[in-house]
Design a protein around this motif. Structure first.
Motif, PDB file in Angstrom:
ATOM      1  N   SER A   1      -6.629   7.143 -11.898  1.00  0.00           N
ATOM      2  CA  SER A   1      -6.791   8.860 -12.003  1.00  0.00           C
ATOM      3  C   SER A   1      -6.898   9.172 -13.167  1.00  0.00           C
ATOM      4  O   SER A   1      -7.116   8.367 -14.388  1.00  0.00           O
ATOM      5  CB  SER A   1      -5.483   9.333 -11.273  1.00  0.00           C
ATOM      6  OG  SER A   1      -5.248   8.884  -9.755  1.00  0.00           O
TER       7      SER A   1
ATOM      8  N   MET B   1       2.117   2.054  -3.581  1.00  0.00           N
ATOM      9  CA  MET B   1       1.302   2.695  -4.196  1.00  0.00           C
ATOM     10  C   MET B   1       1.050   4.073  -3.758  1.00  0.00           C
ATOM     11  O   MET B   1       0.964   5.101  -4.794  1.00  0.00           O
ATOM     12  CB  MET B   1      -0.410   2.267  -3.912  1.00  0.00           C
ATOM     13  CG  MET B   1      -1.261   2.501  -4.778  1.00  0.00           C
ATOM     14  SD  MET B   1      -1.119   2.030  -6.512  1.00  0.00           S
ATOM     15  CE  MET B   1      -1.034   0.244  -6.470  1.00  0.00           C
TER      16      MET B   1
ATOM     17  N   MET C   1      -9.328   0.778  -8.007  1.00  0.00           N
ATOM     18  CA  MET C   1      -8.103   1.502  -7.677  1.00  0.00           C
ATOM     19  C   MET C   1      -8.475   2.658  -7.048  1.00  0.00           C
ATOM     20  O   MET C   1      -7.613   3.190  -6.221  1.00  0.00           O
ATOM     21  CB  MET C   1      -7.296   1.647  -8.816  1.00  0.00           C
ATOM     22  CG  MET C   1      -6.754   0.058  -9.248  1.00  0.00           C
ATOM     23  SD  MET C   1      -6.131  -0.727  -8.139  1.00  0.00           S
ATOM     24  CE  MET C   1      -4.616   0.179  -7.541  1.00  0.00           C
ATOM     25  N   HIS C   2      -9.486   3.562  -7.731  1.00  0.00           N
ATOM     26  CA  HIS C   2      -9.603   4.890  -7.021  1.00  0.00           C
ATOM     27  C   HIS C   2     -10.178   4.721  -5.668  1.00  0.00           C
ATOM     28  O   HIS C   2      -9.557   5.660  -4.731  1.00  0.00           O
ATOM     29  CB  HIS C   2     -10.992   5.923  -7.746  1.00  0.00           C
ATOM     30  CG  HIS C   2     -10.971   6.828  -7.256  1.00  0.00           C
ATOM     31  ND1 HIS C   2     -10.497   7.799  -7.332  1.00  0.00           N
ATOM     32  CD2 HIS C   2     -12.137   7.163  -6.801  1.00  0.00           C
ATOM     33  CE1 HIS C   2     -10.911   8.892  -6.770  1.00  0.00           C
ATOM     34  NE2 HIS C   2     -12.179   8.689  -6.392  1.00  0.00           N
TER      35      HIS C   2
ATOM     36  N   TYR D   1       0.859  -1.120  -0.009  1.00  0.00           N
ATOM     37  CA  TYR D   1      -0.047   0.154   0.033  1.00  0.00           C
ATOM     38  C   TYR D   1       0.901   1.224   0.170  1.00  0.00           C
ATOM     39  O   TYR D   1       0.505   2.243  -0.709  1.00  0.00           O
ATOM     40  CB  TYR D   1      -1.135   0.090   0.965  1.00  0.00           C
ATOM     41  CG  TYR D   1      -2.108   0.825   1.023  1.00  0.00           C
ATOM     42  CD1 TYR D   1      -3.080   0.860   0.143  1.00  0.00           C
ATOM     43  CD2 TYR D   1      -2.212   1.986   2.249  1.00  0.00           C
ATOM     44  CE1 TYR D   1      -4.259   1.792   0.218  1.00  0.00           C
ATOM     45  CE2 TYR D   1      -3.172   2.897   1.974  1.00  0.00           C
ATOM     46  CZ  TYR D   1      -4.237   2.852   0.742  1.00  0.00           C
ATOM     47  OH  TYR D   1      -5.085   3.754   0.845  1.00  0.00           O
TER      48      TYR D   1
ATOM     49  N   ARG E   1      -0.943   6.924 -13.119  1.00  0.00           N
ATOM     50  CA  ARG E   1      -2.646   7.241 -13.105  1.00  0.00           C
ATOM     51  C   ARG E   1      -3.211   6.085 -13.722  1.00  0.00           C
ATOM     52  O   ARG E   1      -4.495   6.015 -13.370  1.00  0.00           O
ATOM     53  CB  ARG E   1      -2.647   8.511 -14.224  1.00  0.00           C
ATOM     54  CG  ARG E   1      -1.960   9.729 -13.635  1.00  0.00           C
ATOM     55  CD  ARG E   1      -2.459  10.911 -14.173  1.00  0.00           C
ATOM     56  NE  ARG E   1      -1.705  12.006 -13.575  1.00  0.00           N
ATOM     57  CZ  ARG E   1      -1.902  13.334 -13.818  1.00  0.00           C
ATOM     58  NH1 ARG E   1      -2.819  13.724 -14.868  1.00  0.00           N
ATOM     59  NH2 ARG E   1      -1.212  14.227 -13.482  1.00  0.00           N
TER      60      ARG E   1
ATOM     61  N   ILE F   1       1.795   7.647  -6.076  1.00  0.00           N
ATOM     62  CA  ILE F   1       0.883   8.683  -6.385  1.00  0.00           C
ATOM     63  C   ILE F   1       1.587  10.044  -5.945  1.00  0.00           C
ATOM     64  O   ILE F   1       1.563  10.830  -6.841  1.00  0.00           O
ATOM     65  CB  ILE F   1      -0.064   8.634  -5.449  1.00  0.00           C
ATOM     66  CG1 ILE F   1      -1.024   7.400  -5.931  1.00  0.00           C
ATOM     67  CG2 ILE F   1      -1.294   9.675  -5.591  1.00  0.00           C
ATOM     68  CD1 ILE F   1      -2.318   6.980  -4.957  1.00  0.00           C
TER      69      ILE F   1
ATOM     70  N   THR G   1      -3.959   3.751 -10.735  1.00  0.00           N
ATOM     71  CA  THR G   1      -4.557   4.104  -9.518  1.00  0.00           C
ATOM     72  C   THR G   1      -5.762   4.762  -9.835  1.00  0.00           C
ATOM     73  O   THR G   1      -6.467   5.186  -9.101  1.00  0.00           O
ATOM     74  CB  THR G   1      -4.115   5.387  -8.912  1.00  0.00           C
ATOM     75  OG1 THR G   1      -3.587   6.434  -9.672  1.00  0.00           O
ATOM     76  CG2 THR G   1      -2.485   5.001  -8.410  1.00  0.00           C
TER      77      THR G   1
ATOM     78  N   THR H   1      -7.284   3.733  -3.405  1.00  0.00           N
ATOM     79  CA  THR H   1      -5.918   4.786  -3.148  1.00  0.00           C
ATOM     80  C   THR H   1      -6.908   6.120  -2.707  1.00  0.00           C
ATOM     81  O   THR H   1      -5.917   7.114  -2.852  1.00  0.00           O
ATOM     82  CB  THR H   1      -5.312   4.910  -4.505  1.00  0.00           C
ATOM     83  OG1 THR H   1      -6.125   5.372  -5.400  1.00  0.00           O
ATOM     84  CG2 THR H   1      -4.520   3.423  -4.717  1.00  0.00           C
TER      85      THR H   1
ATOM     86  N   LYS I   1      -4.900   9.911  -2.312  1.00  0.00           N
ATOM     87  CA  LYS I   1      -5.138  10.792  -3.156  1.00  0.00           C
ATOM     88  C   LYS I   1      -5.525  12.407  -2.310  1.00  0.00           C
ATOM     89  O   LYS I   1      -5.148  13.445  -2.788  1.00  0.00           O
ATOM     90  CB  LYS I   1      -6.128  10.528  -4.526  1.00  0.00           C
ATOM     91  CG  LYS I   1      -5.557   9.495  -5.222  1.00  0.00           C
ATOM     92  CD  LYS I   1      -6.896   9.343  -5.957  1.00  0.00           C
ATOM     93  CE  LYS I   1      -6.341   8.156  -7.254  1.00  0.00           C
ATOM     94  NZ  LYS I   1      -7.582   7.859  -8.059  1.00  0.00           N
TER      95      LYS I   1
END
Length: 845
Positions: free
Chosen positions: A306, A45, A648-649, A42, A301, A49, A304, A652, A656
């Protein structure tokens, strides 16, 4: 440590710089190991980001420009261009290398500082392990990622040679320091030399890029004699060599002339203005050059959920977009530039149409080639029924015509069937299309009417096929019964065109006979339309070859930005030769009308395209846009969001929102975001170091083994995805593997040089030695260096040998998979030998 001593083992696995936060050593080892592994993944990740924001700041910094004024001559206003201040090579080896390698570098620095300036295994191991993964695994995957029959070569081979030499020097120097000069100790001067090799690398690469060495002396000059000032980039116009894509945006605004050309082509497709703007934005993104940083951010992106760096298209728009890209007659969105004849072969029929007698039996059609002539080119010719039917009026045509190097003309035979019955004039068509398959057998015309089977190789050594179809890619053939020279005339006395059509197409006909070669003069006559303002005037001779009955004359029409009244000019035919005569309509008036609807559409699309492009910038200018993208799936583009994006959004989302509080790159030229992001990466890296060390301890892995496996892979996966995308989308291998050796060098010079300098000075002040055990580190470095030499040798062989396709990436299917297997095997050997040595199965140095 045995399970019977579990309490002591747990306690020994609970010592880190920041972790654990609570007293957890009484928990089950399995539970702790799972939680620490999950936390490690984690945090990887999270680092990816925040590195996205960090590299956005780097993009903002390196995109800084300055104005250059170019004189156009006396009485003419100077042209203002913007050029980048940062040299590409310097940017790649400094800020961009730091952006992609910051976790590894900061991990090594933090580990030494956290250990009271004593050497550890996690930081150095991660640097070497990451270098091995980047050089062998990423290169191997990029080799096989290229579609069959395609290749990618490193264009900046001189800079690559310098960075490759320095990458090997870096690791050889480590062995010399730890084993030969001062065994198991790093002195102050050794740390300083390691650190100073970094600016030496940058200087050498920069001088090589500029051609400043005697053996590589060269000056980059465009075909018109202008010195190249720099690469183009988003938001600026540059002077570039003629074989590069020209700038699509001037001074941060969309070039209206460029967008006019695009709108003319998509206006006939029934698209809404929003769809046209999205297509234009997508094309603008694709036409601009991208660096490794761009693909790294894009990979993160995509991982994740994005906002993507390129507008995503619906299935309908994707099909239209691919059709536009595949059509060689549709140029990039930019000022129209004629194809560079030195680099493109143009193949077309000799004429738009032919008229032949039904009794002719067999006749020949000429196909011509112009432009580039030093390559082999193949095109397919096939017949299409009109009122004349294959098998009844003519024999169907479906064959491949192959142009050998330096051949400019080929002929194919067409058979007409004479049925001895009266029929009106009938037509059928011949169509040219490009051949994209290599290494396959076709029926090939040799240009004399004979056919043979041939295995086509359409490229010269080391170069990709470059061929376009000309404007005469379809020929109309009329079957008639006439043998007179004919009358040359217009069909109509006038033609009405809108100023947005780009060119007026005027048909000049040859009637009542097509026998022999005839010609006629033409010229434009300005009336209320002004030559050079409303249209491009001219004059010349039109030649009708034997049996040709129609000629298309194109007169370019210019579009004026302001509304204007209708205006017209004339085209006149005169002085026929070859026995032909002028018909009853020797003049045609071309009336140009204002296209108010098109102008309004153009303004709207320009505004919407600008807005769309701003949404897909690499960095954020404001906190508001940064927070908006962080809170929404796919940056708010829900229509094109996938299930993976949603998953994934939400996974994470915490990272973000937290990192959206970092100052955006739009403040203070990106520097505030740069340093803030680096501090956050440093803090996360400290946590990753603790998580990795404690996890490795819990499962029985030594720090060195954990570093070259879990940590190295976790920090390098974004680079893997970025390189794969760059390999497939770019025309060269520079952004996929060309920067790996430079990044590996920077990792050593900064990731080891800086902490070694700090630690050696600290111990020198205390009066003792900075001890760095040579054992596992030096052994791993030696194994990696040998594997690296073999890897670079393989890449050189791939570039030089035909069996590999004479390119670093792609090539023949068999050899590219063999190359990939060799690189994977080298990486496995490095991991196994380093691990065996760490556990004492192989003696160290």
């Amino acid at each position: 440590m045995t399970q019977n001593n579990g309490t002591l083992h747990d306690y020994q696995c609970s010592s880190g710089l920041l972790l654990p936060l609570i007293n957890e050593f009484t928990w089950a080892v399995e539970v702790r190991a799972f939680l620490y592994l999950f936390g490690l993944l984690y945090c990887f990740m999270g680092v990816a980001i925040i590195a996205d924001i960090f590299m956005g700041a780097i993009e903002k910094i390196t995109s800084t420009t300055k104005k250059v004024f170019l004189s156009r001559g006396p009485g003419v206003e100077d042209e203002v261009l913007e050029v980048r201040i940062w040299n590409d090579t310097v940017a790649n080896l400094t800020l961009m290398a730091l952006g992609s390698s910051a976790p590894e570098i900061l991990l090594s620095i933090i580990e030494i500082i956290g250990n009271n300036f004593e050497a550890g295994e996690l930081g150095p191991g991660t640097i070497v392990g990451s270098a091995a993964f980047n050089l062998m695994i990423i290169a191997g995957i990029c080799i096989v990622a290229i579609p069959d029959g395609e290749t990618r070569r490193i264009k900046g081979i001189r800079v690559f040679a310098v960075t490759a030499a320095f990458s090997l020097l870096a690791y050889i120097w480590l062995v010399v320091v730890l084993v030969a000069v001062s065994p198991d100790e790093v002195e102050v001067w050794e740390g300083l030399v390691t650190l100073l090799l970094f600016p030496l690398l940058v200087c050498m690469a920069y001088l090589t890029d500029k051609g400043s060495f005697p053996c590589w002396k060269s000056i980059k000059v465009t075909n018109d004699g202008q010195i190249e000032l720099g690469r183009k980039q988003s938001g600026v116009a540059m002077i570039l060599p003629s074989d590069q894509n020209w700038s699509l945006i001037k001074n941060g605004k969309i070039d209206s002339d460029a967008l006019v050309a695009f709108c003319r082509r998509v206006s006939k497709l029934g698209l809404t203005q929003e769809e046209a703007a999205r297509l234009a934005a997508c094309r603008l993104v694709d036409c601009q050059p991208h660096d490794r940083l761009y693909y790294r951010i894009g990979a993160v992106r995509s991982m994740t959920g994005s906002r993507k760096l390129k507008p995503q298209l619906s299935l309908k728009l994707q099909q239209i977009y691919e059709a536009i890209n595949d059509n060689p007659e549709v140029p990039d969105i930019g000022p129209y530039i004629e194809p560079d004849e030195n680099h493109v072969s143009i193949v077309e029929f000799q004429a738009f149409s032919l008229a032949i007698l039904e009794s002719i039996g067999k006749f020949q059609v000429t196909i011509t080639r112009s432009g580039r002539l030093d390559n082999g080119v193949a095109v397919r010719v096939e017949s299409i029924d009109g009122s004349a039917k294959a098998g009844e009026d003519y024999k169907a045509v479906d064959e491949v015509v192959f142009f050998e190097p330096n051949v400019i003309e080929k002929k194919i035979n067409v058979d007409i069937i004479d049925d001895n019955q009266y029929e009106p004039d009938e037509q059928f068509y011949l169509k040219l299309s490009l051949m994209n398959n290599k290494g396959r057998y076709y029926t090939v015309s040799n240009g004399t009417g004979n056919h043979e089977n041939s295995n086509l190789d359409l490229t010269t050594e080391g170069e990709e096929e470059s061929v376009h179809l000309g404007t005469r890619s379809i020929m109309e053939i009329t079957i008639l019964n006439d043998d007179q020279p004919g009358i040359i005339t217009f069909n109509e006395r006038g033609l009405l065109v809108k100023e947005s059509v780009n060119a007026a197409i005027v048909n000049i006909h040859r009637r009542n006979g097509t026998d022999g070669i005839v010609s006629v003069k033409w010229r434009t006559l300005p009336q209320t339309a002004k030559e050079g303002i409303d249209f491009k005037g001219g004059s010349g001779i039109i030649t009708f070859e034997h049996q040709v009955d129609r000629f298309q004359l194109e007169i370019p029409i210019f579009m004026t930005p302001e509304l204007s009244k209708d205006r017209y000019f004339e085209i006149e035919l005169s002085e026929p030769e070859g026995g032909a005569t002028i018909g009853s309509i020797p003049r045609m008036a071309i009336t140009i009308t204002d296209d108010a609807e098109f102008n309004l559409m153009l303004k709207r699309i320009t505004k919407m395209t600008s807005t769309t492009l701003r949404d897909f910038e690499v960095h954020h200018e404001t906190w508001l846009s940064q927070l908006r993208d962080a809170m929404n799936v796919n940056g708010g583009d829900l229509e094109n969001a996938t299930r993976f994006d949603y998953f994934m959004h939400f996974l994470t989302f915490g990272w973000k929102i937290l990192f959206a509080l970092v100052p955006p790159a739009g403040l203070l030229g990106g520097w505030l975001c740069f340093f803030t992001s680096m501090a956050v990466i440093g803090f996360l890296t400290a946590i990753i170091g603790d998580l990795a060390a404690i996890f490795g301890c819990l499962v029985g892995l030594k720090d060195g083994v954990t570093a070259i496996t879990f940590v190295a892979l976790g920090t390098s996966l974004p680079d893997l995805f970025a390189s794969k995308v760059a390999a497939c989308q770019e025309n060269s291998a520079d952004n996929s593997i060309g920067n790996i050796t430079g990044s590996n060098s920077v990792n050593v010079f900064l990731g080891l040089g800086l902490p070694w300098v700090l630690a050696s000075i600290y111990h020198a002040v205390k009066g003792d030695k900075f001890v760095v055990r040579a054992g596992s580190l030096s052994f791993g470095v030696v194994v990696f260096t040998v594997c690296a030499i073999l890897t670079i040798t393989l890449l050189v062989c791939r570039r030089k040998l035909n069996i590999f396709g004479r390119a670093e990436l792609g090539g023949p299917t068999a050899t590219k998979y063999i190359s990939c297997s060799i690189l994977f095997l080298l990486w496995i050997i490095y991991i196994l030998l380093s691990s065996f040595q760490a556990y004492g199965y192989i003696p160290g140095f």
